[in-house]
Design a protein around this motif. Structure first.
Motif, short mmCIF file in Angstrom:
data_model
loop_
_atom_site.label_atom_id
_atom_site.label_comp_id
_atom_site.label_asym_id
_atom_site.label_seq_id
_atom_site.Cartn_x
_atom_site.Cartn_y
_atom_site.Cartn_z
N UNK A 177 0.82 -1.20 0.00
CA UNK A 177 0.00 0.00 0.00
C UNK A 177 0.86 1.26 0.00
N UNK A 178 2.04 1.16 0.59
CA UNK A 178 2.89 2.34 0.65
C UNK A 178 3.32 2.81 -0.72
N UNK A 179 3.59 1.89 -1.64
CA UNK A 179 4.18 2.23 -2.93
C UNK A 179 3.19 2.21 -4.09
N UNK A 180 1.95 1.83 -3.86
CA UNK A 180 1.00 1.76 -4.97
C UNK A 180 0.86 3.14 -5.63
N UNK A 181 0.57 3.13 -6.92
CA UNK A 181 0.51 4.39 -7.67
C UNK A 181 -0.59 5.31 -7.14
N UNK A 182 -1.73 4.74 -6.78
CA UNK A 182 -2.84 5.52 -6.23
C UNK A 182 -3.49 4.70 -5.14
N UNK A 183 -3.57 5.26 -3.95
CA UNK A 183 -4.22 4.60 -2.82
C UNK A 183 -5.54 5.29 -2.55
N UNK A 184 -6.61 4.51 -2.41
CA UNK A 184 -7.92 5.05 -2.06
C UNK A 184 -8.33 4.45 -0.72
N UNK A 185 -8.53 5.32 0.26
CA UNK A 185 -9.01 4.92 1.58
C UNK A 185 -10.45 5.40 1.71
N UNK A 186 -11.36 4.47 1.77
CA UNK A 186 -12.78 4.80 1.82
C UNK A 186 -13.27 4.83 3.25
N UNK A 187 -14.01 5.87 3.59
CA UNK A 187 -14.69 6.01 4.88
C UNK A 187 -13.72 6.09 6.05
N UNK A 188 -12.71 6.94 5.93
CA UNK A 188 -11.77 7.15 7.02
C UNK A 188 -12.52 7.63 8.25
N UNK A 189 -12.17 7.10 9.38
CA UNK A 189 -12.83 7.46 10.64
C UNK A 189 -13.71 6.36 11.15
N UNK A 190 -13.94 5.32 10.33
CA UNK A 190 -14.76 4.20 10.77
C UNK A 190 -13.91 2.97 11.07
N UNK A 191 -12.58 3.10 10.91
CA UNK A 191 -11.69 1.97 11.12
C UNK A 191 -11.56 1.64 12.60
N UNK A 192 -10.94 0.49 12.87
CA UNK A 192 -10.65 0.09 14.24
C UNK A 192 -9.81 1.16 14.89
N UNK A 193 -10.25 1.69 16.00
CA UNK A 193 -9.58 2.81 16.64
C UNK A 193 -8.79 2.33 17.85
#
Length: 93
Positions: free
Chosen positions: A1-17
């Motif tokens: 994920x660090x080096x992928x050309x484009x990273x899409x993170x969907x719905x930030x804020x709903x992840x395990x906190x």
């Protein structure tokens, strides 16, 4: 994920906190931020409230970040079956 050309993170804020999850997310986004790699982040949070401060500071850097606020957009999941739902009850089917 660090080096992928484009990273899409969907719905930030709903992840395990948890502290571990927050640190891993920070490490990922900080790496991409420092490398100027394109990252698309979606969230339902208003004003980035609830985002860890170190991550929020990178998301507020106007030199690298473009914020697109979508206001008054209806939630497609709350439409009745006869409005916009396709043959299988899904929009666009």
């Amino acid at each position: 994920m660090r080096e992928t050309r484009l990273l899409v993170l969907d719905d930030l804020g709903t992840e395990q906190n948890s502290p571990w999850a927050n640190e891993k997310l920070f490490q990922l986004l900080n790496y991409r931020y420092n490398a100027h790699l394109p990252t698309v982040i979606t969230t339902n949070l208003i004003g980035l409230a609830g985002i860890e401060p170190r991550i929020r500071s990178r998301m507020n850097d106007r030199r690298l970040v473009r914020i697109v606020a979508m206001e008054n957009v209806p939630d497609y999941r709350q439409q009745s079956d006869d409005k916009g739902a396709g043959a299988h009850g899904n929009p666009g089917c």
